[in-house]
Design a protein around this motif. Structure first.
Motif, PDB file in Angstrom:
ATOM      1  N   TRP A   8       0.751  -1.307  -0.138  1.00 14.45           N
ATOM      2  CA  TRP A   8       0.375   0.068   0.078  1.00 14.45           C
ATOM      3  C   TRP A   8       1.205   1.023   0.395  1.00 14.45           C
ATOM      4  O   TRP A   8       2.193   1.095   0.678  1.00 14.45           O
ATOM      5  CB  TRP A   8      -0.990  -0.106   1.602  1.00 14.45           C
ATOM      6  CG  TRP A   8      -0.381   0.301   2.450  1.00 14.45           C
ATOM      7  CD1 TRP A   8       0.274  -1.323   3.474  1.00 14.45           C
ATOM      8  CD2 TRP A   8       0.259   0.954   3.118  1.00 14.45           C
ATOM      9  NE1 TRP A   8       1.026  -0.250   4.373  1.00 14.45           N
ATOM     10  CE2 TRP A   8       1.383   0.260   4.380  1.00 14.45           C
ATOM     11  CE3 TRP A   8       0.218   2.378   2.839  1.00 14.45           C
ATOM     12  CZ2 TRP A   8       1.540   1.285   5.155  1.00 14.45           C
ATOM     13  CZ3 TRP A   8       0.503   3.203   3.621  1.00 14.45           C
ATOM     14  CH2 TRP A   8       1.764   2.540   5.247  1.00 14.45           C
ATOM     15  N   ALA A   9       0.765   2.094  -0.146  1.00 13.40           N
ATOM     16  CA  ALA A   9       0.819   3.776  -0.300  1.00 13.40           C
ATOM     17  C   ALA A   9       0.197   4.702  -0.132  1.00 13.40           C
ATOM     18  O   ALA A   9      -1.402   4.549   0.388  1.00 13.40           O
ATOM     19  CB  ALA A   9       1.745   4.071  -1.927  1.00 13.40           C
ATOM     20  N   LEU A  10      -0.136   5.543   1.116  1.00 10.99           N
ATOM     21  CA  LEU A  10      -0.514   6.513   1.790  1.00 10.99           C
ATOM     22  C   LEU A  10      -0.851   7.696   0.244  1.00 10.99           C
ATOM     23  O   LEU A  10       0.101   8.490  -0.604  1.00 10.99           O
ATOM     24  CB  LEU A  10      -0.344   7.261   2.268  1.00 10.99           C
ATOM     25  CG  LEU A  10      -1.224   8.350   3.217  1.00 10.99           C
ATOM     26  CD1 LEU A  10      -2.212   7.318   3.561  1.00 10.99           C
ATOM     27  CD2 LEU A  10      -0.789   8.996   4.727  1.00 10.99           C
TER      28      LEU A  10
ATOM     29  N   ARG B  88      -5.475   8.947   1.822  1.00 14.01           N
ATOM     30  CA  ARG B  88      -6.091   7.467   2.656  1.00 14.01           C
ATOM     31  C   ARG B  88      -5.362   6.304   1.782  1.00 14.01           C
ATOM     32  O   ARG B  88      -4.492   6.408   0.878  1.00 14.01           O
ATOM     33  CB  ARG B  88      -7.415   6.890   0.926  1.00 14.01           C
ATOM     34  CG  ARG B  88      -7.666   7.003   0.018  1.00 14.01           C
ATOM     35  CD  ARG B  88      -9.051   7.230  -0.326  1.00 14.01           C
ATOM     36  NE  ARG B  88      -8.549   7.424  -2.012  1.00 14.01           N
ATOM     37  CZ  ARG B  88      -8.768   8.843  -2.527  1.00 14.01           C
ATOM     38  NH1 ARG B  88      -9.016   9.266  -2.331  1.00 14.01           N
ATOM     39  NH2 ARG B  88      -8.716   8.400  -3.888  1.00 14.01           N
ATOM     40  N   PRO B  89      -5.033   5.102   2.400  1.00 12.14           N
ATOM     41  CA  PRO B  89      -4.165   4.216   1.830  1.00 12.14           C
ATOM     42  C   PRO B  89      -4.851   3.725   0.584  1.00 12.14           C
ATOM     43  O   PRO B  89      -6.042   3.091   0.276  1.00 12.14           O
ATOM     44  CB  PRO B  89      -4.197   3.175   3.109  1.00 12.14           C
ATOM     45  CG  PRO B  89      -5.130   3.761   4.164  1.00 12.14           C
ATOM     46  CD  PRO B  89      -6.118   4.957   3.828  1.00 12.14           C
ATOM     47  N   VAL B  90      -3.416   3.409  -0.098  1.00  9.19           N
ATOM     48  CA  VAL B  90      -4.436   2.670  -1.824  1.00  9.19           C
ATOM     49  C   VAL B  90      -3.381   1.377  -1.847  1.00  9.19           C
ATOM     50  O   VAL B  90      -2.356   1.245  -1.328  1.00  9.19           O
ATOM     51  CB  VAL B  90      -4.175   3.380  -2.830  1.00  9.19           C
ATOM     52  CG1 VAL B  90      -5.480   4.765  -3.081  1.00  9.19           C
ATOM     53  CG2 VAL B  90      -2.500   4.019  -3.160  1.00  9.19           C
ATOM     54  N   PRO B  91      -3.997   0.418  -2.731  1.00 12.93           N
ATOM     55  CA  PRO B  91      -2.646  -0.659  -2.276  1.00 12.93           C
ATOM     56  C   PRO B  91      -1.617  -0.540  -4.147  1.00 12.93           C
ATOM     57  O   PRO B  91      -2.204   0.511  -4.430  1.00 12.93           O
ATOM     58  CB  PRO B  91      -4.223  -1.619  -3.319  1.00 12.93           C
ATOM     59  CG  PRO B  91      -5.132  -1.059  -3.398  1.00 12.93           C
ATOM     60  CD  PRO B  91      -5.793   0.309  -2.928  1.00 12.93           C
ATOM     61  N   LEU B  92      -1.065  -0.957  -3.921  1.00  9.84           N
ATOM     62  CA  LEU B  92       0.441  -0.553  -4.573  1.00  9.84           C
ATOM     63  C   LEU B  92       1.014  -1.766  -5.183  1.00  9.84           C
ATOM     64  O   LEU B  92       0.902  -3.460  -4.913  1.00  9.84           O
ATOM     65  CB  LEU B  92       1.520  -0.033  -3.829  1.00  9.84           C
ATOM     66  CG  LEU B  92       2.940   0.517  -4.308  1.00  9.84           C
ATOM     67  CD1 LEU B  92       2.465   1.576  -4.653  1.00  9.84           C
ATOM     68  CD2 LEU B  92       3.690   0.943  -2.816  1.00  9.84           C
ATOM     69  N   LYS B  93       0.390  -1.921  -6.740  1.00  4.88           N
ATOM     70  CA  LYS B  93       1.354  -3.178  -7.134  1.00  4.88           C
ATOM     71  C   LYS B  93       2.516  -2.988  -7.380  1.00  4.88           C
ATOM     72  O   LYS B  93       3.070  -1.998  -7.908  1.00  4.88           O
ATOM     73  CB  LYS B  93       0.473  -3.067  -8.303  1.00  4.88           C
ATOM     74  CG  LYS B  93       0.532  -4.366 -10.019  1.00  4.88           C
ATOM     75  CD  LYS B  93      -0.157  -4.509 -10.629  1.00  4.88           C
ATOM     76  CE  LYS B  93       0.110  -5.468 -11.827  1.00  4.88           C
ATOM     77  NZ  LYS B  93      -0.169  -5.484 -12.661  1.00  4.88           N
ATOM     78  N   PRO B  94       3.196  -4.264  -6.656  1.00  2.48           N
ATOM     79  CA  PRO B  94       4.709  -4.206  -7.292  1.00  2.48           C
ATOM     80  C   PRO B  94       5.327  -4.618  -8.554  1.00  2.48           C
ATOM     81  O   PRO B  94       4.862  -4.995  -9.403  1.00  2.48           O
ATOM     82  CB  PRO B  94       5.159  -5.497  -6.809  1.00  2.48           C
ATOM     83  CG  PRO B  94       3.899  -5.326  -5.656  1.00  2.48           C
ATOM     84  CD  PRO B  94       2.867  -5.269  -6.339  1.00  2.48           C
ATOM     85  N   GLU B  95       5.743  -2.885  -9.047  1.00  2.00           N
ATOM     86  CA  GLU B  95       6.680  -3.737 -10.852  1.00  2.00           C
ATOM     87  C   GLU B  95       7.421  -3.957 -10.435  1.00  2.00           C
ATOM     88  O   GLU B  95       8.209  -4.188  -9.541  1.00  2.00           O
ATOM     89  CB  GLU B  95       7.140  -1.793 -10.647  1.00  2.00           C
ATOM     90  CG  GLU B  95       6.066  -0.742 -11.003  1.00  2.00           C
ATOM     91  CD  GLU B  95       6.394   0.676 -10.804  1.00  2.00           C
ATOM     92  OE1 GLU B  95       7.266   0.990 -11.014  1.00  2.00           O
ATOM     93  OE2 GLU B  95       5.735   1.697 -10.632  1.00  2.00           O
TER      94      GLU B  95
ATOM     95  N   LEU C 168      12.171   8.734   2.720  1.00  2.00           N
ATOM     96  CA  LEU C 168      11.651   7.405   1.740  1.00  2.00           C
ATOM     97  C   LEU C 168       9.600   8.059   1.591  1.00  2.00           C
ATOM     98  O   LEU C 168       8.837   8.860   2.083  1.00  2.00           O
ATOM     99  CB  LEU C 168      10.809   6.187   2.835  1.00  2.00           C
ATOM    100  CG  LEU C 168      12.595   5.919   3.051  1.00  2.00           C
ATOM    101  CD1 LEU C 168      12.292   5.016   4.120  1.00  2.00           C
ATOM    102  CD2 LEU C 168      13.860   4.534   1.757  1.00  2.00           C
ATOM    103  N   PRO C 169       8.864   7.410   0.536  1.00  5.05           N
ATOM    104  CA  PRO C 169       7.307   7.824   1.117  1.00  5.05           C
ATOM    105  C   PRO C 169       6.564   6.677   2.239  1.00  5.05           C
ATOM    106  O   PRO C 169       7.082   5.960   2.772  1.00  5.05           O
ATOM    107  CB  PRO C 169       7.369   6.638  -0.596  1.00  5.05           C
ATOM    108  CG  PRO C 169       7.411   5.790  -0.724  1.00  5.05           C
ATOM    109  CD  PRO C 169       8.947   5.840  -0.484  1.00  5.05           C
ATOM    110  N   ALA C 170       5.469   7.183   2.245  1.00  5.10           N
ATOM    111  CA  ALA C 170       4.681   6.818   3.345  1.00  5.10           C
ATOM    112  C   ALA C 170       3.365   5.699   2.736  1.00  5.10           C
ATOM    113  O   ALA C 170       2.960   5.446   1.653  1.00  5.10           O
ATOM    114  CB  ALA C 170       3.934   7.368   3.909  1.00  5.10           C
ATOM    115  N   ALA C 171       5.159   4.254   2.922  1.00  4.18           N
ATOM    116  CA  ALA C 171       4.190   3.488   1.763  1.00  4.18           C
ATOM    117  C   ALA C 171       5.063   1.943   2.270  1.00  4.18           C
ATOM    118  O   ALA C 171       5.914   1.718   3.144  1.00  4.18           O
ATOM    119  CB  ALA C 171       4.865   3.568  -0.003  1.00  4.18           C
ATOM    120  N   SER C 172       4.682   0.734   1.883  1.00  3.41           N
ATOM    121  CA  SER C 172       4.936  -0.308   2.182  1.00  3.41           C
ATOM    122  C   SER C 172       6.450  -0.830   1.574  1.00  3.41           C
ATOM    123  O   SER C 172       7.548  -1.189   2.434  1.00  3.41           O
ATOM    124  CB  SER C 172       4.219  -2.125   1.823  1.00  3.41           C
ATOM    125  OG  SER C 172       3.969  -1.825   0.863  1.00  3.41           O
TER     126      SER C 172
END
Length: 358
Positions: free
Chosen positions: A4-6, A17-24, A95-99
């Motif tokens: 996810w990423a904020l 809002r948190p949104v799904p993050l598709k790994p590239e 860093l980004p606020a993300a996983s």
């Protein structure tokens, strides 16, 4: 939500809002960083408030056309296509606020590396550098994440405010949002000087906390600004960015106000510049410019030595001044960000977040 990423609206920090993050998939020379822990402070709200103006949104572009909040923290390389940055290596930086996130290391050495992704080349180099993060006690790592990113701004402000060649030399310093951590860090710097009078301005509810720090020569609540001597030469260091507060100060201090140095936007909802503000015109403080200036004036080694000594002194003092909190999971990240947006965080709290977890 696995990755996810904020996601934040470019012009509305509250729309987050948190949104799904598709790994590239990685390409040659790239690494995937998995965020281990990062800090969230009012400093991050400043990033979101001035995301367009100061290009903070440009560091980590979102596929949805919205912003990804920059944070300071520690991440581990979980996948690597770079021969010099192996999986398992641990790094500290912007860093980004993300996983997780993909970066492109360059200029790799024992001292760290730079993200050389094309979109980051026009951006300030100080934000593109990643340093080795050897495991330390948790409290040490938390202090580094929460306080060190804002301390560099405080250290630089101290040099500017107390500079004897500036037009405001000898004037008293008035800090808005005196309970904010960047203001406190600058107050710690100025408290080491004998020739600067420093007055902290804060909300009535935070007066006792700010007084208890023992760093300010005087603390004045926002509802008592008329207690300030209008004729005393003054320079404002504005951490709040509140239009109404600025108008009150400029109107009351007419004749004595020498400068207004705008640093942050802790009061982000009221941060639009007021119209017809009595002079002087506020000037925005951009820390990377002053890093370059002092490196040139002092030399890199001297700058790093002075900054390092000042940081260690502040970090030691801060252990007894703040309560470090650690929470886990995407919901905790979202909730903490919303608390910061609403101003519903004790100035005593210093918060770090672990992206993974329940």
């Amino acid at each position: 939500m696995q990755d996810w990423a904020l996601s934040i609206a470019l012009d509305n920090p509250a729309d987050a809002r948190p949104v799904p993050l598709k790994p590239e998939p990685l390409t040659a020379g790239q690494v995937r960083l998995r965020m281990e822990r990062f800090a969230l402070t009012a400093n991050n709200i400043t990033y979101a408030t001035f995301g367009r103006a100061m290009r903070y949104w440009d560091f980590f572009p979102g596929a949805d056309g919205r912003g990804r909040l920059p944070v300071w923290g520690i991440a581990t390389v979980c996948e690597s296509e770079h021969p010099e940055v192996p999986a398992g290596s641990r790094w500290y930086g912007y860093l980004p606020a993300a996983s997780q996130w993909v970066m492109t290391p360059g200029d790799v050495s024992a001292r760290g590396w730079t993200d050389v992704a094309e979109h980051r080349q026009p951006l300030p180099p100080v934000y593109n550098r990643y340093l080795p993060a050897e495991p330390q006690p948790l409290a040490t790592e938390q202090a580094r994440m929460v306080l060190q990113p804002l301390y560099i701004t405080a250290f630089l402000l101290d040099q500017v405010v107390a500079d004897p060649v500036q037009p405001w030399a000898g004037a008293q310093t008035l800090s808005t949002s005196a309970s904010s951590k960047t203001a406190i860090a600058m107050a710690h710097c100025l408290a080491q000087r004998d020739d600067v009078t420093h007055i902290g301005l804060t909300s009535a509810r935070n007066v006792a906390f700010v007084e208890g720090l023992g760093l300010y020569d005087r603390v004045v609540a926002y509802d008592a600004l008329t207690d300030l001597d209008a004729g005393t030469p003054s320079v404002i260091v504005d951490f709040a960015g509140d239009a109404s507060l600025n108008r009150q100060l400029h109107s009351h201090l007419t004749g004595g106000l020498q400068a207004n140095i705008r640093v942050g936007g802790a009061h982000w909802m009221a941060s639009a510049p007021p119209k017809d503000l009595p002079p002087p015109k506020p000037t925005f403080f951009f820390a990377p410019d002053h890093v370059l200036r002092l490196n040139k004036a002092w030399g890199r080694e001297t700058f790093e030595a002075r900054y390092g000594a000042a940081w260690q002194a502040f970090a030691t003092w801060a252990v007894g001044a703040f309560s470090f909190e650690d929470q886990q999971g995407v919901d905790a990240v979202d909730a903490t960000y919303q608390r910061l947006i609403k101003g519903d965080v004790s100035p005593h709290a210093a918060m770090t977040l672990v992206p993974a977890g329940e």
